[in-house]
Scaffold this motif. Structure first.
Motif, PDB file in Angstrom:
ATOM      1  N   PHE A  66     -15.545   4.425  -7.397  1.00  0.00           N
ATOM      2  CA  PHE A  66     -15.445   5.224  -8.616  1.00  0.00           C
ATOM      3  C   PHE A  66     -15.239   4.368  -9.875  1.00  0.00           C
ATOM      4  CE2 PHE A  66     -14.225   8.061  -5.143  1.00  0.00           C
ATOM      5  CZ  PHE A  66     -15.081   9.126  -5.388  1.00  0.00           C
ATOM      6  N   GLY A  67     -15.456   3.071  -9.749  1.00  0.00           N
ATOM      7  CA  GLY A  67     -15.439   2.206 -10.915  1.00  0.00           C
ATOM      8  C   GLY A  67     -14.075   1.994 -11.528  1.00  0.00           C
ATOM      9  N   ALA A  68     -13.050   1.922 -10.703  1.00  0.00           N
ATOM     10  CA  ALA A  68     -11.685   1.737 -11.197  1.00  0.00           C
ATOM     11  C   ALA A  68     -11.138   0.385 -10.747  1.00  0.00           C
ATOM     12  CB  ALA A  68     -10.775   2.850 -10.685  1.00  0.00           C
ATOM     13  N   ARG A  69     -10.020  -0.014 -11.349  1.00  0.00           N
ATOM     14  CA  ARG A  69      -9.310  -1.214 -10.910  1.00  0.00           C
ATOM     15  C   ARG A  69      -8.361  -0.822  -9.796  1.00  0.00           C
ATOM     16  NH1 ARG A  69      -4.698  -4.381 -12.258  1.00  0.00           N
ATOM     17  NH2 ARG A  69      -3.894  -2.788 -13.661  1.00  0.00           N
ATOM     18  N   ALA A  70      -8.293  -1.608  -8.742  1.00  0.00           N
ATOM     19  CA  ALA A  70      -7.425  -1.314  -7.606  1.00  0.00           C
ATOM     20  C   ALA A  70      -6.116  -2.075  -7.725  1.00  0.00           C
ATOM     21  CB  ALA A  70      -8.116  -1.682  -6.297  1.00  0.00           C
ATOM     22  N   VAL A  71      -5.001  -1.399  -7.437  1.00  0.00           N
ATOM     23  CA  VAL A  71      -3.702  -2.056  -7.365  1.00  0.00           C
ATOM     24  C   VAL A  71      -3.006  -1.601  -6.091  1.00  0.00           C
ATOM     25  CG1 VAL A  71      -3.462  -2.261  -9.863  1.00  0.00           C
ATOM     26  CG2 VAL A  71      -2.524  -0.256  -8.705  1.00  0.00           C
ATOM     27  N   THR A  72      -2.113  -2.448  -5.606  1.00  0.00           N
ATOM     28  CA  THR A  72      -1.358  -2.131  -4.401  1.00  0.00           C
ATOM     29  C   THR A  72       0.043  -1.678  -4.795  1.00  0.00           C
ATOM     30  OG1 THR A  72      -2.581  -3.813  -3.163  1.00  0.00           O
ATOM     31  CG2 THR A  72      -0.520  -2.996  -2.197  1.00  0.00           C
TER      32      THR A  72
END
Length: 342
Positions: A66-72
């Motif tokens: 979905f074109g987002a930045r991933a964070v944990t």
């Protein structure tokens, strides 16, 4: 008819400055409904920036789609300066602490329903949002579908005479044993999961001041949750609302308004697909009308409404959620739970 905070109007022209949205978790409703709606409606006023999961792999895979930045981890999401607002689809028992954390981080919040599992927590979070000047919105998408405003206008215009009573049902087939709806530790049970739809519909037409006159809950034979129930409500004008909910039923998503000269019935009332053209049935003494309404995307409408409120500082929208939490708890207190035989 009494207006509620669930009322919606046309979306505003957000222009080039959409609200930066972060998503907390990769729950099914987020992946299946909210994220595709965001991707398909760039003019809704929200821009997906960041997606968080406790699993790095799941965060990366979903964010890439979905074109987002991933964070944990969710704390990292709340620390992201691009994130102005947060969507929280976590299980019911996990929502309250993260809604509070998001508000304390200065983020506007759109959270799945029920907002919390306790009316005191709901009221406290609403007060926190209000004092901080932040939007806290519970994600009952169906109230943003135009078919319901059309029906309410019919009632107001006297199409069925004077309103006498309201009936609503939301029931779904049995859930698999691993479903979170059957886990009391996650806020499971038909009352928390399903009753909110007919209760919120009753509030939409009768107002928030509803008294519980009687209620019934049936317990699951193998899980420590309620599996079905019903309740009788009444507003200050003496109009009653009979609601039914459950998780061991034929799928039903309906409400009816009975008046002095006719009756209105709405099917597919709560989970209306975006391509579905609703048919409003109006019964009179000697004839029946079927009025077909345009298809409408209640998910996109909800996201647009949330963005509208964020951008216009409309932070007073939690009163209906607080009232609903009170009604749900009153149903629980009033009911005498009955064990269901295996």
């Amino acid at each position: 008819m009494p207006a509620t905070n669930a009322d919606t109007g046309p979306g505003l022209d957000h222009g080039p400055d959409p609200v930066g949205l972060g998503v907390m978790g990769c729950a099914d409703i987020a992946v299946r409904k909210i994220l595709p709606a965001l991707a398909g409606a760039p003019g809704c006023g929200l821009r997906l920036t960041t997606l968080a999961s406790r699993s790095p792999e799941k965060a990366k895979e979903t964010a890439a789609r979905f074109g987002a930045r991933a964070v944990t981890g969710y704390a990292e999401l709340l620390a992201d300066p691009e994130v102005e607002a947060v969507y929280i689809p976590l299980p019911p028992a996990l929502r309250a602490p993260w809604v509070r954390a998001a508000l304390e981080a200065g983020k506007h919040v759109l959270a799945e329903k029920p907002l919390t599992t306790d009316p005191a927590l709901t009221a406290a979070l609403a007060a926190l949002a209000g004092s901080a000047g932040l939007v806290l919105m519970e994600n009952y998408m169906f109230v943003h579908h135009t078919q319901h405003r059309y029906v309410r206008d019919l009632v107001t215009d006297g199409t069925i005479g004077e309103l006498r009573s309201f009936q609503a049902a939301f029931t779904i087939p049995p859930r698999p044993d691993a479903d979170h709806r059957l886990d009391p530790g996650l806020g499971g049970g038909a009352l928390l999961d399903g009753a909110g739809y007919p209760v919120r519909a009753a509030q939409y037409f009768l107002g928030d001041d509803l008294t519980v006159l009687g209620a019934d809950l049936r317990l699951h034979p193998d899980h420590d949750v309620d599996i079905a129930g019903a309740a009788l409500l009444r507003n200050a004008d003496g109009i009653t609302a009979q609601i039914t909910f459950g998780m061991e039923h034929f799928y039903t998503s309906r409400y009816q308004l009975l008046g002095s000269t006719g009756q209105i019935t709405v099917e597919h009332a709560y989970s209306t697909p975006p391509d579905h053209r609703p048919v409003i049935r109006i019964d009179h003494q000697n004839h029946q009308e079927l009025r077909t309404r345009p298809a409408d995307n209640q998910c996109v409408n909800t996201l647009t409404r949330f963005a509208d409120r964020v951008r216009t500082d409309a932070t007073d929208g939690s009163a209906t959620s607080v009232a609903q939490a009170r009604i749900i708890e009153a149903i629980r207190r009033t009911a005498t739970p009955v064990a269901k035989n295996r």
